[in-house]
Design a protein around this motif. Structure first.
Motif, short mmCIF file in Angstrom:
data_model
loop_
_atom_site.label_atom_id
_atom_site.label_comp_id
_atom_site.label_asym_id
_atom_site.label_seq_id
_atom_site.Cartn_x
_atom_site.Cartn_y
_atom_site.Cartn_z
N GLN A 1 0.80 -1.22 0.00
CA GLN A 1 0.00 0.00 0.00
C GLN A 1 0.84 1.28 0.00
OE1 GLN A 1 -2.47 1.65 3.57
NE2 GLN A 1 -3.66 0.03 2.61
N ASN A 2 1.85 1.30 0.85
CA ASN A 2 2.58 2.55 1.05
C ASN A 2 3.79 2.63 0.13
OD1 ASN A 2 4.04 4.72 1.93
ND2 ASN A 2 3.59 4.37 4.09
N PRO A 3 3.73 3.52 -0.88
CA PRO A 3 4.83 3.56 -1.85
C PRO A 3 6.17 3.90 -1.18
CG PRO A 3 3.29 5.38 -2.25
CD PRO A 3 2.68 4.52 -1.18
N ASP A 4 6.13 4.68 -0.11
CA ASP A 4 7.39 5.10 0.51
C ASP A 4 8.13 3.96 1.19
OD1 ASP A 4 7.29 7.77 -0.24
OD2 ASP A 4 5.74 8.12 1.29
N ASN A 5 7.41 2.92 1.58
CA ASN A 5 8.08 1.81 2.27
C ASN A 5 8.72 0.82 1.32
OD1 ASN A 5 7.10 2.92 4.51
ND2 ASN A 5 5.49 1.41 4.89
N GLN A 6 8.53 1.01 0.00
CA GLN A 6 9.00 -0.02 -0.93
C GLN A 6 10.17 0.45 -1.75
OE1 GLN A 6 5.63 -2.03 -2.85
NE2 GLN A 6 4.48 -0.26 -2.19
N ILE A 7 10.46 1.75 -1.68
CA ILE A 7 11.53 2.29 -2.51
C ILE A 7 12.80 2.25 -1.67
CG2 ILE A 7 12.29 4.33 -3.79
CD1 ILE A 7 9.70 4.07 -5.05
N VAL A 8 13.84 1.61 -2.20
CA VAL A 8 15.05 1.44 -1.40
C VAL A 8 16.22 2.29 -1.88
CG1 VAL A 8 14.50 -0.88 -0.58
CG2 VAL A 8 15.65 -0.61 -2.76
N ALA A 9 16.20 2.70 -3.15
CA ALA A 9 17.35 3.42 -3.69
C ALA A 9 17.05 4.91 -3.84
CB ALA A 9 17.73 2.83 -5.04
N THR A 10 18.09 5.70 -4.11
CA THR A 10 17.88 7.15 -4.21
C THR A 10 17.70 7.62 -5.66
OG1 THR A 10 20.26 7.36 -4.16
CG2 THR A 10 19.11 7.74 -2.09
N ASP B 1 17.95 2.74 -10.17
CA ASP B 1 18.65 1.85 -9.23
C ASP B 1 17.64 1.07 -8.40
OD1 ASP B 1 20.93 2.95 -10.17
OD2 ASP B 1 21.33 4.23 -8.42
N ASP B 2 16.54 1.72 -8.11
CA ASP B 2 15.51 1.04 -7.33
C ASP B 2 14.93 -0.14 -8.11
OD1 ASP B 2 13.94 1.43 -4.73
OD2 ASP B 2 12.46 0.90 -6.24
N VAL B 3 14.68 0.10 -9.39
CA VAL B 3 14.10 -0.96 -10.23
C VAL B 3 15.11 -2.11 -10.41
CG1 VAL B 3 13.09 -1.46 -12.49
CG2 VAL B 3 12.57 0.70 -11.34
N ALA B 4 16.40 -1.74 -10.40
CA ALA B 4 17.45 -2.75 -10.60
C ALA B 4 17.68 -3.62 -9.37
CB ALA B 4 18.76 -2.06 -10.99
N PHE B 5 17.18 -3.16 -8.23
CA PHE B 5 17.51 -3.81 -6.96
C PHE B 5 17.11 -5.30 -6.95
CE2 PHE B 5 16.56 -4.83 -2.51
CZ PHE B 5 17.78 -4.50 -1.93
N GLY B 6 15.89 -5.58 -7.41
CA GLY B 6 15.40 -6.97 -7.41
C GLY B 6 16.26 -7.89 -8.26
N ALA C 1 11.05 -2.34 -18.06
CA ALA C 1 10.06 -2.22 -16.98
C ALA C 1 9.61 -0.78 -16.82
CB ALA C 1 10.64 -2.76 -15.68
N LEU C 2 10.57 0.15 -16.88
CA LEU C 2 10.21 1.57 -16.72
C LEU C 2 9.37 2.06 -17.89
CD1 LEU C 2 13.46 2.98 -15.09
CD2 LEU C 2 11.16 2.97 -14.09
N LYS C 3 9.67 1.55 -19.09
CA LYS C 3 8.84 1.92 -20.24
C LYS C 3 7.43 1.37 -20.07
CE LYS C 3 12.61 2.37 -23.52
NZ LYS C 3 13.51 1.60 -24.39
N ALA C 4 7.34 0.13 -19.60
CA ALA C 4 6.02 -0.51 -19.46
C ALA C 4 5.11 0.26 -18.52
CB ALA C 4 6.18 -1.95 -18.98
N VAL C 5 5.67 0.85 -17.47
CA VAL C 5 4.82 1.58 -16.52
C VAL C 5 4.83 3.09 -16.81
CG1 VAL C 5 5.19 -0.15 -14.71
CG2 VAL C 5 6.63 1.90 -14.76
N ASN C 6 5.40 3.44 -17.98
CA ASN C 6 5.43 4.83 -18.41
C ASN C 6 6.22 5.73 -17.46
OD1 ASN C 6 4.85 6.66 -20.36
ND2 ASN C 6 2.80 7.17 -19.59
N MET C 7 7.34 5.23 -16.95
CA MET C 7 8.18 6.02 -16.04
C MET C 7 9.61 6.12 -16.55
SD MET C 7 6.54 7.35 -13.53
CE MET C 7 7.81 7.73 -12.32
N LYS D 1 5.42 6.76 -7.72
CA LYS D 1 6.21 5.84 -6.88
C LYS D 1 5.65 4.42 -6.97
CE LYS D 1 7.41 9.24 -3.39
NZ LYS D 1 7.01 9.73 -2.08
N GLN D 2 4.32 4.30 -6.96
CA GLN D 2 3.74 2.95 -7.07
C GLN D 2 4.09 2.33 -8.42
OE1 GLN D 2 3.35 1.70 -4.43
NE2 GLN D 2 1.24 1.28 -3.93
N ARG D 3 4.14 3.15 -9.47
CA ARG D 3 4.48 2.59 -10.78
C ARG D 3 5.96 2.16 -10.80
NH1 ARG D 3 2.99 6.44 -15.08
NH2 ARG D 3 2.60 8.02 -13.50
N VAL D 4 6.81 2.89 -10.05
CA VAL D 4 8.21 2.47 -9.94
C VAL D 4 8.27 1.13 -9.17
CG1 VAL D 4 10.46 3.01 -8.90
CG2 VAL D 4 9.16 4.79 -10.11
#
Ligand code: ADP
Ligand code: MG
Length: 285
Positions: A97-106, A110-115, A133-139, A155-158
């Motif tokens: 639910q909370n987008p802020d709790n799921q983003i780990v990188a600055t 880099d955040d998308v690459a983490f997984g 992935a970033l293109k797919a979510v339009n980010m 943030k949720q799309r990221v």
């Protein structure tokens, strides 16, 4: 549509099972004898009032929680065997639910690459996956931005891109739009729908918005740890009394048309307009 992906077999779950004192009365289970099959390509919305067990069910899908009794399998692998954990988490991704709790990188990319980095994917492949992935979510245009400067919906799309970059077959989203404004909600929803329709990703989305549930192929309603309704949006929302007895509303358009005496179960504003024009005429376009 009939290939089984996730299967719950008589799943019961107690949160405090380990801390039980001898002779203490059994607490009530968060999930009670749940049996459920999720097939490849489905888009399932899970509804239920607070405390009905939706988040617990969601966390069972990728082995964050393990049944107290019964079994959950993902492509035949039981979540009860710890050795399957890594493989299962590669198949089933979670968005909370909370987008802020799921983003780990600055930085967004880099955040998308983490997984995929954690999965040991090689760098050139990570680059490709992150861009896709970033293109797919339009980010994609935001790839070098700092996540804290993004809106909640962005943030949720990221976060969703982070799951896509792991190439999971299933995305489980637990109230992904609950903290978003209407624009953010609509962007996240259309992204989720597109991933299901165009990429064939299986979606399990917990939501408390009825107008989001009507976008799914299948709606599951939970009440006190049990699944009480399971069907297409039409089937579930035509059963207004049962939906209301779980403390939920039917979509506004459904309620409105039913009060007008329209027999068909209408789910969206567009369908409502169509039905009303049929009865009352008019030139609305
Ligand atoms: P929902 O997501 O539908 O609001 P949950 O799955 O979070 O419901 O909760 C189901 C039940 O389990 C509720 O009674 C809730 O109080 C209980 N519960 C949820 N999380 C915990 C926890 N970490 N520890 C103990 N009880 C919990
Ligand atoms: Mg919840």
């Amino acid at each position: 549509m009939s290939e089984k992906l996730i299967e719950f077999k008589n799943v019961t779950y107690f949160y405090d099972a380990d801390e039980e004192e001898e002779n203490a009365p059994l607490p009530s289970p968060a999930l009670k004898d749940i049996s459920l099959t999720v097939s490849k390509g489905e888009f399932i919305a899970v509804l239920g009032h607070n405390g009905s067990g939706k988040s617990t069910l969601a966390k069972m899908c990728n082995a964050i929680l393990i049944p107290s009794s019964g079994e959950v399998t993902v492509e035949g692998m039981t979540t009860s065997d710890e050795d399957n954990g890594d493989l299962i988490r590669r198949k089933v991704g979670m968005v909370f639910q909370n987008p802020d709790n799921q983003i780990v990188a600055t930085i967004v990319e880099d955040d998308v690459a983490f997984g995929p980095e954690n999965l040991g994917v090689e760098p050139s492949e990570i680059r490709r996956r992150v861009d896709d992935a970033l293109k797919a979510v339009n980010m994609y245009d935001f790839r070098l931005k700092q996540p804290h400067n993004l809106s909640g919906g962005q943030k949720q799309r990221v976060a969703i891109a982070g799951v896509l970059a792991m190439r999971t077959d299933v995305i489980v989203l637990d109230e992904p739009t609950a903290m978003l404004d209407p624009v953010g909600r609509s962007d996240v929803l259309s992204t989720v729908r597109m991933l299901n329709r165009e990429f064939g990703i299986t979606v399990i989305m917990v939501t408390h918005f009825m107008d989001e549930a009507v976008l799914a192929d299948r709606v599951i309603v939970m009440n006190r740890g049990s699944i009480v309704l399971d069907g297409t949006p039409e089937e579930v929302f035509s059963n207004t009394a049962a939906v209301k007895s779980c403390g939920l509303d039917v979509p506004q358009s459904t309620e409105f048309c039913s009060r007008l005496g329209i027999k068909k179960t209408v789910l969206t504003a567009d369908e409502a307009v169509e039905e009303i024009i049929k009865i009352y005429g008019g030139a609305a376009k």
